[in-house]
Design a protein around this motif. Sequence first.
Motif, PDB file in Angstrom:
ATOM      1  N   SER A 197      48.382  35.374  45.382  1.00  0.00           N
ATOM      2  CA  SER A 197      47.018  34.843  45.325  1.00  0.00           C
ATOM      3  C   SER A 197      46.435  34.587  46.707  1.00  0.00           C
ATOM      4  N   THR A 198      47.249  34.044  47.622  1.00  0.00           N
ATOM      5  CA  THR A 198      46.747  33.749  48.967  1.00  0.00           C
ATOM      6  C   THR A 198      46.292  35.019  49.659  1.00  0.00           C
ATOM      7  N   ALA A 199      47.082  36.074  49.536  1.00  0.00           N
ATOM      8  CA  ALA A 199      46.734  37.355  50.160  1.00  0.00           C
ATOM      9  C   ALA A 199      45.495  37.962  49.518  1.00  0.00           C
ATOM     10  N   GLY A 200      45.410  37.900  48.182  1.00  0.00           N
ATOM     11  CA  GLY A 200      44.260  38.459  47.486  1.00  0.00           C
ATOM     12  C   GLY A 200      42.969  37.751  47.849  1.00  0.00           C
ATOM     13  N   LEU A 201      43.013  36.425  47.919  1.00  0.00           N
ATOM     14  CA  LEU A 201      41.838  35.650  48.291  1.00  0.00           C
ATOM     15  C   LEU A 201      41.401  35.954  49.715  1.00  0.00           C
ATOM     16  N   ALA A 202      42.369  36.103  50.614  1.00  0.00           N
ATOM     17  CA  ALA A 202      42.049  36.378  52.021  1.00  0.00           C
ATOM     18  C   ALA A 202      41.336  37.712  52.181  1.00  0.00           C
ATOM     19  N   VAL A 203      41.782  38.733  51.465  1.00  0.00           N
ATOM     20  CA  VAL A 203      41.135  40.046  51.551  1.00  0.00           C
ATOM     21  C   VAL A 203      39.700  39.961  51.031  1.00  0.00           C
ATOM     22  N   CYS A 204      39.510  39.276  49.910  1.00  0.00           N
ATOM     23  CA  CYS A 204      38.166  39.153  49.342  1.00  0.00           C
ATOM     24  C   CYS A 204      37.216  38.443  50.306  1.00  0.00           C
ATOM     25  N   LYS A 205      37.686  37.369  50.919  1.00  0.00           N
ATOM     26  CA  LYS A 205      36.849  36.640  51.871  1.00  0.00           C
ATOM     27  C   LYS A 205      36.527  37.496  53.093  1.00  0.00           C
ATOM     28  N   ASP A 206      37.501  38.257  53.551  1.00  0.00           N
ATOM     29  CA  ASP A 206      37.291  39.116  54.714  1.00  0.00           C
ATOM     30  C   ASP A 206      36.225  40.163  54.420  1.00  0.00           C
ATOM     31  N   LEU A 207      36.281  40.742  53.240  1.00  0.00           N
ATOM     32  CA  LEU A 207      35.374  41.833  52.902  1.00  0.00           C
ATOM     33  C   LEU A 207      33.988  41.358  52.488  1.00  0.00           C
ATOM     34  N   PHE A 208      33.925  40.244  51.769  1.00  0.00           N
ATOM     35  CA  PHE A 208      32.675  39.859  51.113  1.00  0.00           C
ATOM     36  C   PHE A 208      32.141  38.493  51.529  1.00  0.00           C
ATOM     37  N   GLY A 209      32.869  37.769  52.371  1.00  0.00           N
ATOM     38  CA  GLY A 209      32.418  36.448  52.772  1.00  0.00           C
ATOM     39  C   GLY A 209      33.054  35.351  51.938  1.00  0.00           C
ATOM     40  N   ASP A 210      32.764  34.120  52.318  1.00  0.00           N
ATOM     41  CA  ASP A 210      33.381  32.949  51.678  1.00  0.00           C
ATOM     42  C   ASP A 210      32.601  32.580  50.425  1.00  0.00           C
ATOM     43  N   ARG A 211      32.883  33.286  49.327  1.00  0.00           N
ATOM     44  CA  ARG A 211      32.140  33.065  48.090  1.00  0.00           C
ATOM     45  C   ARG A 211      33.061  33.096  46.865  1.00  0.00           C
ATOM     46  N   PHE A 212      34.359  32.863  47.070  1.00  0.00           N
ATOM     47  CA  PHE A 212      35.314  33.047  45.978  1.00  0.00           C
ATOM     48  C   PHE A 212      36.037  31.757  45.605  1.00  0.00           C
ATOM     49  N   LEU A 213      36.248  31.577  44.302  1.00  0.00           N
ATOM     50  CA  LEU A 213      37.015  30.463  43.769  1.00  0.00           C
ATOM     51  C   LEU A 213      38.192  31.022  42.987  1.00  0.00           C
ATOM     52  N   ASP A 214      39.411  30.725  43.448  1.00  0.00           N
ATOM     53  CA  ASP A 214      40.621  31.230  42.797  1.00  0.00           C
ATOM     54  C   ASP A 214      40.920  30.386  41.564  1.00  0.00           C
ATOM     55  N   ARG A 215      40.834  30.992  40.388  1.00  0.00           N
ATOM     56  CA  ARG A 215      41.097  30.292  39.136  1.00  0.00           C
ATOM     57  C   ARG A 215      42.584  30.284  38.782  1.00  0.00           C
ATOM     58  N   GLY A 216      43.408  31.027  39.518  1.00  0.00           N
ATOM     59  CA  GLY A 216      44.851  30.909  39.374  1.00  0.00           C
ATOM     60  C   GLY A 216      45.492  31.712  38.268  1.00  0.00           C
ATOM     61  N   SER A 217      44.720  32.229  37.327  1.00  0.00           N
ATOM     62  CA  SER A 217      45.308  32.950  36.198  1.00  0.00           C
ATOM     63  C   SER A 217      44.381  34.059  35.726  1.00  0.00           C
ATOM     64  N   LEU A 218      44.936  35.232  35.499  1.00  0.00           N
ATOM     65  CA  LEU A 218      44.150  36.346  34.973  1.00  0.00           C
ATOM     66  C   LEU A 218      43.562  35.999  33.613  1.00  0.00           C
ATOM     67  N   MET A 219      44.256  35.150  32.836  1.00  0.00           N
ATOM     68  CA  MET A 219      43.722  34.753  31.541  1.00  0.00           C
ATOM     69  C   MET A 219      42.395  34.021  31.713  1.00  0.00           C
ATOM     70  N   ALA A 220      42.297  33.194  32.755  1.00  0.00           N
ATOM     71  CA  ALA A 220      41.034  32.501  33.022  1.00  0.00           C
ATOM     72  C   ALA A 220      39.937  33.500  33.356  1.00  0.00           C
ATOM     73  N   ILE A 221      40.268  34.516  34.140  1.00  0.00           N
ATOM     74  CA  ILE A 221      39.269  35.522  34.494  1.00  0.00           C
ATOM     75  C   ILE A 221      38.854  36.327  33.269  1.00  0.00           C
ATOM     76  N   ALA A 222      39.804  36.580  32.376  1.00  0.00           N
ATOM     77  CA  ALA A 222      39.473  37.299  31.148  1.00  0.00           C
ATOM     78  C   ALA A 222      38.410  36.554  30.343  1.00  0.00           C
ATOM     79  N   LEU A 223      38.373  35.239  30.504  1.00  0.00           N
ATOM     80  CA  LEU A 223      37.395  34.418  29.785  1.00  0.00           C
ATOM     81  C   LEU A 223      36.273  33.940  30.699  1.00  0.00           C
ATOM     82  N   SER A 224      36.121  34.566  31.854  1.00  0.00           N
ATOM     83  CA  SER A 224      35.112  34.134  32.826  1.00  0.00           C
ATOM     84  C   SER A 224      33.922  35.069  32.948  1.00  0.00           C
ATOM     85  N   ASN A 225      33.994  36.253  32.370  1.00  0.00           N
ATOM     86  CA  ASN A 225      32.884  37.203  32.471  1.00  0.00           C
ATOM     87  C   ASN A 225      31.865  36.895  31.376  1.00  0.00           C
ATOM     88  N   LEU A 226      30.724  36.371  31.770  1.00  0.00           N
ATOM     89  CA  LEU A 226      29.710  35.962  30.804  1.00  0.00           C
ATOM     90  C   LEU A 226      28.786  37.096  30.385  1.00  0.00           C
TER      91      LEU A 226
END
Length: 360
Positions: free
Chosen positions: A162-191
């Motif tokens: 997770s730490t590595a994944g978050l770092a890449v996202c911030k590097d590429l797109f800026g500081d706009r990410f919140l790590d929810r910690g679980s893919l299951m949470a993301i599965a229920l996060s797309n509105l």
Amino acid sequence: MRVGIVGAGSIAFGTAVLVEQQGHKVTLWSPSGERTKALSAGEPLIAEGAIQGTFHPAVAATAAELVASAEALVIALPAYGHKTVLDAIAPYVTEQQTVIFSSHASFGALYLSRLLAERGIVATIVAWGTTAVSGRQRSPTSVNVNTVRKQVDIATVPASRSTAGLAVCKDLFGDRFLDRGSLMAIALSNLNPQNHMGIALGNMTRMERGESWSQGQNVTPNVGRLLEELDQERIAIASKLGLDVRNIFQHFHLSFHVPVSSISQMNQEMHDAGNGGSGPTTADSRYVTEDVPFGLVMTAKIGRLAGHPAELHEAGVRIFSAMYGRDFTAENDLLNALDLDAMSLEELKDLCQNGFAAAA
């Protein structure tokens, strides 16, 4: 960084200009090659709206060429194309690369994890709950970026990266990410699926007739209440699973920068500010053909696994299937390939945290 983007539609173009604005180099790959012909001939990509400027992404001719030229890969095309492109890139992805789903749908991250595990590879796979940008493609060489989101929820598979994944996202797109910690949470996060269901049901004749209409303006009080009730179903499933996900009010506030109110009122304010977007001008819209099989169907299946059926979501799947004369449940090739119906809730939770183990 060198970034490969799979796709050449509005989100791929919007993502490309955001990444290049951040100082990185982009290469686009369109599986058909049709959408990138003008760019491959040397024409620039023009951005308007929330991002403005002239950009010069490169174009790859094949999946192998795209992967070989990239440190990070972004999947940025409708979910009904995900399985095909994942099958195409998986033979070439290495453990040193990061693959980002913008946005994630129907456990595509697990499908990719399984493909890589069969090769003995464990890569860093990041799933986003929504896209970093929204907008419309104006032409083969132009995009109108409607908004750049303030916050995007993410999770990494395996979670140990997770730490590595978050770092890449911030590097590429800026500081706009919140790590929810679980893919299951993301599965229920797309509105998008639930929101597009209500919008499409409330405006289907406009779509069929090809009318030009404001999406925000036509989230009327009745449509807004439907969106709020659909959101309550999703939140209830997440709560049953002990997951923290954003609600629809937070989504519109963070995505479109309007004060929190009723969903209808928030959309009216978006419309008044010129940020309400245009509704689909065809019934053959991803609001239905993508979001029903790859969004509503998935939420309904998770609800059943969690012992908290999403009755409105399930009704939406059945209504749209009847309207279109199609079985949208059967069209989800990702869930069918994973055989989600044969999994227990505990098995799915474990995969969401750890992914598939690499073959020896």
